[in-house]
Write a protein that holds these residues in place. Structure first.
Motif, PDB file in Angstrom:
ATOM      1  N   ALA A  76      -0.058   5.059   3.941  1.00  0.00           N
ATOM      2  CA  ALA A  76       0.032   3.956   2.976  1.00  0.00           C
ATOM      3  C   ALA A  76       1.338   3.198   3.155  1.00  0.00           C
ATOM      4  CB  ALA A  76      -0.093   4.494   1.552  1.00  0.00           C
ATOM      5  N   ASP A  77       2.419   3.925   3.417  1.00  0.00           N
ATOM      6  CA  ASP A  77       3.728   3.290   3.647  1.00  0.00           C
ATOM      7  C   ASP A  77       3.692   2.438   4.913  1.00  0.00           C
ATOM      8  OD1 ASP A  77       6.913   3.597   2.979  1.00  0.00           O
ATOM      9  OD2 ASP A  77       6.561   3.561   5.148  1.00  0.00           O
ATOM     10  N   TRP A  78       3.173   2.974   5.993  1.00  0.00           N
ATOM     11  CA  TRP A  78       3.120   2.218   7.250  1.00  0.00           C
ATOM     12  C   TRP A  78       2.214   1.000   7.127  1.00  0.00           C
ATOM     13  CZ3 TRP A  78       3.002   5.890  12.139  1.00  0.00           C
ATOM     14  CH2 TRP A  78       4.164   6.668  12.156  1.00  0.00           C
ATOM     15  N   ILE A  79       1.057   1.186   6.490  1.00  0.00           N
ATOM     16  CA  ILE A  79       0.128   0.061   6.320  1.00  0.00           C
ATOM     17  C   ILE A  79       0.775  -1.029   5.471  1.00  0.00           C
ATOM     18  CG2 ILE A  79      -2.064  -0.633   5.280  1.00  0.00           C
ATOM     19  CD1 ILE A  79      -3.081   2.228   5.991  1.00  0.00           C
ATOM     20  N   ALA A  80       1.494  -0.621   4.429  1.00  0.00           N
ATOM     21  CA  ALA A  80       2.165  -1.602   3.573  1.00  0.00           C
ATOM     22  C   ALA A  80       3.179  -2.417   4.369  1.00  0.00           C
ATOM     23  CB  ALA A  80       2.846  -0.888   2.401  1.00  0.00           C
ATOM     24  N   ARG A  81       3.911  -1.775   5.255  1.00  0.00           N
ATOM     25  CA  ARG A  81       4.912  -2.485   6.049  1.00  0.00           C
ATOM     26  C   ARG A  81       4.254  -3.466   7.015  1.00  0.00           C
ATOM     27  NH1 ARG A  81       9.917   0.062   5.454  1.00  0.00           N
ATOM     28  NH2 ARG A  81       9.786   2.085   4.407  1.00  0.00           N
ATOM     29  N   THR A 125       1.201  -4.874   6.779  1.00  0.00           N
ATOM     30  CA  THR A 125       0.485  -5.964   6.107  1.00  0.00           C
ATOM     31  C   THR A 125       1.417  -6.942   5.407  1.00  0.00           C
ATOM     32  OG1 THR A 125       0.162  -4.587   4.125  1.00  0.00           O
ATOM     33  CG2 THR A 125      -1.605  -4.612   5.773  1.00  0.00           C
ATOM     34  N   SER A 126       2.616  -6.495   5.053  1.00  0.00           N
ATOM     35  CA  SER A 126       3.558  -7.370   4.350  1.00  0.00           C
ATOM     36  C   SER A 126       4.670  -7.891   5.248  1.00  0.00           C
ATOM     37  CB  SER A 126       4.172  -6.623   3.156  1.00  0.00           C
ATOM     38  OG  SER A 126       4.939  -5.510   3.594  1.00  0.00           O
ATOM     39  N   GLY A 127       4.731  -7.394   6.494  1.00  0.00           N
ATOM     40  CA  GLY A 127       5.814  -7.822   7.384  1.00  0.00           C
ATOM     41  C   GLY A 127       7.157  -7.276   6.955  1.00  0.00           C
ATOM     42  N   THR A 128       7.164  -6.044   6.445  1.00  0.00           N
ATOM     43  CA  THR A 128       8.390  -5.393   5.981  1.00  0.00           C
ATOM     44  C   THR A 128       8.974  -4.531   7.089  1.00  0.00           C
ATOM     45  OG1 THR A 128       7.558  -5.334   3.708  1.00  0.00           O
ATOM     46  CG2 THR A 128       9.357  -3.825   4.245  1.00  0.00           C
ATOM     47  N   PRO A 129      10.298  -4.559   7.293  1.00  0.00           N
ATOM     48  CA  PRO A 129      10.892  -3.739   8.351  1.00  0.00           C
ATOM     49  C   PRO A 129      10.620  -2.256   8.153  1.00  0.00           C
ATOM     50  CG  PRO A 129      12.496  -5.294   7.450  1.00  0.00           C
ATOM     51  CD  PRO A 129      11.310  -5.330   6.552  1.00  0.00           C
ATOM     52  N   PHE A 130      10.510  -1.537   9.249  1.00  0.00           N
ATOM     53  CA  PHE A 130      10.389  -0.088   9.183  1.00  0.00           C
ATOM     54  C   PHE A 130      11.770   0.523   8.936  1.00  0.00           C
ATOM     55  CE2 PHE A 130       6.155  -0.726  10.578  1.00  0.00           C
ATOM     56  CZ  PHE A 130       5.461   0.469  10.397  1.00  0.00           C
ATOM     57  N   PRO A 131      11.820   1.793   8.569  1.00  0.00           N
ATOM     58  CA  PRO A 131      13.100   2.427   8.230  1.00  0.00           C
ATOM     59  C   PRO A 131      14.137   2.277   9.338  1.00  0.00           C
ATOM     60  CG  PRO A 131      11.295   3.839   7.559  1.00  0.00           C
ATOM     61  CD  PRO A 131      10.684   2.709   8.333  1.00  0.00           C
ATOM     62  N   ALA A 183       3.590 -10.118   9.717  1.00  0.00           N
ATOM     63  CA  ALA A 183       2.533  -9.485   8.933  1.00  0.00           C
ATOM     64  C   ALA A 183       1.193  -9.605   9.635  1.00  0.00           C
ATOM     65  CB  ALA A 183       2.465 -10.121   7.542  1.00  0.00           C
ATOM     66  N   GLY A 184       0.375  -8.564   9.517  1.00  0.00           N
ATOM     67  CA  GLY A 184      -0.924  -8.567  10.168  1.00  0.00           C
ATOM     68  C   GLY A 184      -1.940  -7.765   9.381  1.00  0.00           C
ATOM     69  N   ASP A 185      -3.167  -7.767   9.864  1.00  0.00           N
ATOM     70  CA  ASP A 185      -4.256  -7.047   9.220  1.00  0.00           C
ATOM     71  C   ASP A 185      -4.350  -5.625   9.761  1.00  0.00           C
ATOM     72  OD1 ASP A 185      -5.084  -9.303   7.710  1.00  0.00           O
ATOM     73  OD2 ASP A 185      -6.112 -10.090   9.475  1.00  0.00           O
ATOM     74  N   VAL A 186      -4.979  -4.744   8.977  1.00  0.00           N
ATOM     75  CA  VAL A 186      -5.120  -3.335   9.336  1.00  0.00           C
ATOM     76  C   VAL A 186      -6.546  -2.889   9.025  1.00  0.00           C
ATOM     77  CG1 VAL A 186      -4.346  -0.969   8.878  1.00  0.00           C
ATOM     78  CG2 VAL A 186      -2.687  -2.845   8.876  1.00  0.00           C
ATOM     79  N   GLY A 200       3.967  -1.636  -1.688  1.00  0.00           N
ATOM     80  CA  GLY A 200       4.370  -3.018  -1.424  1.00  0.00           C
ATOM     81  C   GLY A 200       3.522  -3.740  -0.409  1.00  0.00           C
ATOM     82  N   GLY A 201       2.346  -3.198  -0.086  1.00  0.00           N
ATOM     83  CA  GLY A 201       1.499  -3.818   0.924  1.00  0.00           C
ATOM     84  C   GLY A 201       0.666  -4.967   0.379  1.00  0.00           C
ATOM     85  N   ASP A 202       0.177  -5.772   1.285  1.00  0.00           N
ATOM     86  CA  ASP A 202      -0.747  -6.863   0.956  1.00  0.00           C
ATOM     87  C   ASP A 202      -2.159  -6.310   1.123  1.00  0.00           C
ATOM     88  OD1 ASP A 202      -2.346  -9.106   0.760  1.00  0.00           O
ATOM     89  OD2 ASP A 202      -1.135 -10.350   2.097  1.00  0.00           O
TER      90      ASP A 202
END
Length: 320
Positions: free
Chosen positions: A98-103, A105-111, A121-124, A145-147
């Motif tokens: 869920a964390d990875w998918i949220a990043r 889909t929202s274009g959020t940086p990884f840790p 941001a992209g689709d999953v 925080g995902g889309d």
């Protein structure tokens, strides 16, 4: 859901049936339904994603793409990789996904990465035949925080969309009613996945949550053929495939052999991650460590991550 290509069907999470409406209609009229709590209905304002360039299968998020050089997680996970995450039942693999998918889909940086290292941001697509998708999977992604309108549940109906159809709303694929488990050990399904991804370059990741549900084969040879097909799909369309599974190897092995018995996965996975409880029982959370990687001279001796879940349900990442 109607099979007619000129209609969309409003499908709440519990599988309620609604009247179809013409595709592209964005009116705010509510469907004539009384859904149970927890359902996700079509929003009044439909989302628009300019990166969904239907039919342009050459415009991929390739390793040489100008945006972020093809990395989802710099120096860890790249477009076109096959990634395996192993962990015992209850270790939290789905929460991690869920964390990875949220990043993604929202274009959020990884840790450990800055804003300039965030993937576009992209689709999953998510293969999950175990959990209530709309009441468990989607809320977890939203809490991270995902889309959620970029999250598509894998189904035969989704992959049977013809090449002349773009992307219907993701929410209409979330229902549990009449959704059979998708087995990838089928040439027909693999062929449909190929055609689906070919004309839909907005997809960045495919998550296969629990290999034993979706990749089960009657022999290692057949399993190897399926894995090779997934590797081909990942490379061909520059989509990262993430496979979660429980350890299936002898614990007295060395390195990745402690957790993976399958020679196919051990040899073809670009990285293998292990999610487990900390060795110190007084320490809360989980530890995520990498046991195989093709990057950084192939050296898996990298800092592990200590993961804890906050009151907002998001994972906090700290180097262990």
């Amino acid at each position: 859901m109607s099979d007619h290509p000129s209609f969309e069907t409003v499908v709440p999470a519990a599988g309620f049936e609604a009247e179809p409406r013409p595709q592209g209609e964005t009116g705010a009229a509510e469907p004539n339904l009384t859904p149970p709590p927890g359902c996700w209905l079509i929003p009044e304002k439909l989302p628009y994603y300019p990166d969904r360039k239907f039919g342009n299968h050459l415009d991929q998020f390739a390793p040489l793409h100008h945006e972020n050089n093809g990395w989802l997680w710099p120096d860890q996970v790249r477009a076109g990789d096959v990634v395996v995450v192993v962990g015992e039942a209850g270790a939290g693999k789905s929460t991690l996904m869920a964390d990875w998918i949220a990043r993604v889909t929202s274009g959020t940086p990884f840790p450990g990465c800055g804003p300039d290292q965030a993937p576009p941001a992209g689709d999953v697509v998510v293969f999950n035949g175990r959990d209530d998708f709309a009441r468990k999977v989607i809320p977890d992604i939203a809490a991270a925080g995902g889309d959620v309108d970029r999250v598509y549940r894998a189904s035969e109906m989704l992959f049977e969309l013809t090449d002349d159809i773009g992307l219907p709303l993701a929410r209409q694929f979330w229902g549990n009613k009449g959704v059979p488990l998708v087995h990838l050990a089928s040439n027909k399904i693999l062929g449909n996945v190929f055609r689906f991804l070919k004309h839909r370059p907005s997809f960045r990741m495919v998550v296969i949550d629990q290999a034993n549900l979706h990749l089960r084969c009657d022999s290692e040879r057949n399993f190897q053929q399926v894995v090779e097909a997934l590797v081909h799909l990942a490379r061909r369309f520059e989509v990262t495939f993430v496979i979660t599974m429980q350890p299936d190897a002898f614990r007295n092995g060395e390195g990745v052999a402690k957790y993976l018995q399958s020679r196919s996965l051990k040899e073809t996975a670009h990285s293998v991650w292990r999610l487990a409880t900390p060795t110190d029982p007084e320490v809360p959370g989980r530890v995520l460590e990498i046991v195989k990687t093709c990057y950084g001279n192939g050296d898996p001796d990298r800092p592990a991550w200590h993961l804890t879940r906050g009151s907002d349900q998001r994972l906090a990442w700290n180097e262990a």
